[in-house]
Write a protein that holds these residues in place. Sequence first.
Motif, PDB file in Angstrom:
ATOM      1  N   ARG A 148       0.828  -1.209   0.000  1.00 55.17           N
ATOM      2  CA  ARG A 148       0.000   0.000   0.000  1.00 55.17           C
ATOM      3  C   ARG A 148       0.860   1.255   0.000  1.00 55.17           C
ATOM      4  NH1 ARG A 148      -4.284   0.669   4.819  1.00 55.17           N
ATOM      5  NH2 ARG A 148      -2.412   1.181   6.022  1.00 55.17           N
ATOM      6  N   PHE A 149       1.966   1.203   0.740  1.00 57.60           N
ATOM      7  CA  PHE A 149       2.864   2.355   0.788  1.00 57.60           C
ATOM      8  C   PHE A 149       3.471   2.633  -0.591  1.00 57.60           C
ATOM      9  CE2 PHE A 149       7.212   3.981   1.195  1.00 57.60           C
ATOM     10  CZ  PHE A 149       6.966   5.178   1.850  1.00 57.60           C
ATOM     11  N   ASN A 152       0.865   4.368  -2.583  1.00 59.80           N
ATOM     12  CA  ASN A 152       0.488   5.683  -2.057  1.00 59.80           C
ATOM     13  C   ASN A 152       1.400   6.039  -0.883  1.00 59.80           C
ATOM     14  OD1 ASN A 152      -0.913   8.076  -1.568  1.00 59.80           O
ATOM     15  ND2 ASN A 152      -2.441   7.057  -0.281  1.00 59.80           N
ATOM     16  N   ASP A 154       3.195   7.464   2.221  1.00 56.93           N
ATOM     17  CA  ASP A 154       2.609   8.221   3.326  1.00 56.93           C
ATOM     18  C   ASP A 154       3.618   8.294   4.463  1.00 56.93           C
ATOM     19  OD1 ASP A 154       0.049   9.184   4.886  1.00 56.93           O
ATOM     20  OD2 ASP A 154       0.924   7.586   6.116  1.00 56.93           O
ATOM     21  N   TYR A 155       3.708   9.454   5.115  1.00 58.82           N
ATOM     22  CA  TYR A 155       4.690   9.673   6.174  1.00 58.82           C
ATOM     23  C   TYR A 155       4.507   8.691   7.335  1.00 58.82           C
ATOM     24  CZ  TYR A 155       6.821  11.887  10.274  1.00 58.82           C
ATOM     25  OH  TYR A 155       7.535  12.126  11.408  1.00 58.82           O
ATOM     26  N   GLU A 157       2.964   5.867   7.413  1.00 53.99           N
ATOM     27  CA  GLU A 157       3.208   4.496   6.958  1.00 53.99           C
ATOM     28  C   GLU A 157       4.706   4.218   6.865  1.00 53.99           C
ATOM     29  OE1 GLU A 157       0.868   2.047   6.930  1.00 53.99           O
ATOM     30  OE2 GLU A 157       0.005   2.316   4.916  1.00 53.99           O
ATOM     31  N   LEU A 184       8.868  12.734   3.276  1.00 52.94           N
ATOM     32  CA  LEU A 184       7.414  12.885   3.224  1.00 52.94           C
ATOM     33  C   LEU A 184       6.855  13.780   4.321  1.00 52.94           C
ATOM     34  CD1 LEU A 184       6.564   9.150   2.489  1.00 52.94           C
ATOM     35  CD2 LEU A 184       6.133  11.059   0.932  1.00 52.94           C
ATOM     36  N   GLU A 186       5.874  16.740   6.716  1.00 53.11           N
ATOM     37  CA  GLU A 186       5.669  18.165   6.454  1.00 53.11           C
ATOM     38  C   GLU A 186       6.747  19.026   7.094  1.00 53.11           C
ATOM     39  OE1 GLU A 186       1.778  19.286   7.640  1.00 53.11           O
ATOM     40  OE2 GLU A 186       0.762  17.942   6.233  1.00 53.11           O
TER      41      GLU A 186
END
Length: 392
Positions: A148-149, A152, A154-155, A157, A184, A186
């Motif tokens: 899944r990572f 998509n 994701d931080y 994850e 990833l 912010e």
Amino acid sequence: MKPGRLLKFFLITLFLLLAAQSILWAQTPRTLKMARFMAHKENKLILMEFYREDCEYCEKANQEAGQNPQMKQTLAKVMHLPLDVLRDEGGELARQYNVGTTYPVFILVNIDGDVISRWIGYNGPHRFITTLNKALADPITINQRAARFEKNPDYAEALYLAGYNSEIGEYLKAVDYYRRAGQLGEKKKDFSFDIFKNYANAAWKDSIPFDQVLPSADSVLVSGNISGNDKIMAIKILGRLARDKNTTDWLIPYLQKGLDLTRATQTEESIAAYDLFRGDQALYARHDTAGAIVIQQTSLGPDWQKDPEKYFAFARWCLERKIHLDEAETYARQALQRATGDRFRAMIMATIGQICEARGNSDQAEAMYKAAVETDPTTRYFKTLLENIQEE
């Protein structure tokens, strides 16, 4: 007895046995096979809890699991399988799931044994409940999570997968995920210390050469986001690794950086590290073994020759640096004469065994490892030392 009555007696007995087994299986499962059967029947996941009887936090988790209503309610959502790592199938499963030596370890799996989540340690009911509920809220396997990572990124994850891979010894995979988490996030969080630790562990396991760890150590030391204590810890880790790999020449510039850092912070921890770095600088940079020993003994305090723990500390220091092993053995044996407590005595015995082994006295080493196992049979480390020398 007539054939009809015999059959009836047999059926009644069989029914009672099956009923007794049903009652047994309705309780906490004792084996993974039993847990799988019960989990399938109740449509639950399995929470394996790896523990040791002499583990303080394991005992605390066990007590509060039986007394805390919220923990009971949360554990009811899963099939809870406690596993003693020193008994029955606990040891085999601990090796299969890379449990390590810090307990308790909780691993959430499906009925096929595929890992969904894992965490180490017990810090009270609230933390346990929060962690388990978070895992149950997204109960996909690690392999599914990784897939899944990739689709998509994701931080959260990436951070999750980094921590998981680090725990199971996939250190280079962990490095990759920490780097991607840094990209990833912010706020661009600095993961240089985490990356360094995983590189160091990879080198310790001989997955990479020692010099490949150095750029990550440099990143830690120049970072403005890493604390002074973590930078000092990085140099201490680097020192242990360099000694293990016989590459202490690489260590010399880092010892000077360590001295500069410890002068700047002046905490209790940094003062102890200052003496450590100063002794190693004398040993490795100036090749002054006698001076290094004086620094180490002075750092132990004026009463160090009256304290078995300080005898032991000095013996370990010499062993790790492979210097004055005859003197180290003398002090370790003196520490053993004065020490109390089975665990401490066994640690000293194991150290004497390692000193004897380093001095080429294999028979004495084996005898000391056997004594350590007999004194503290629950510690796997002592058994490993004994098994290794017997194999050799």
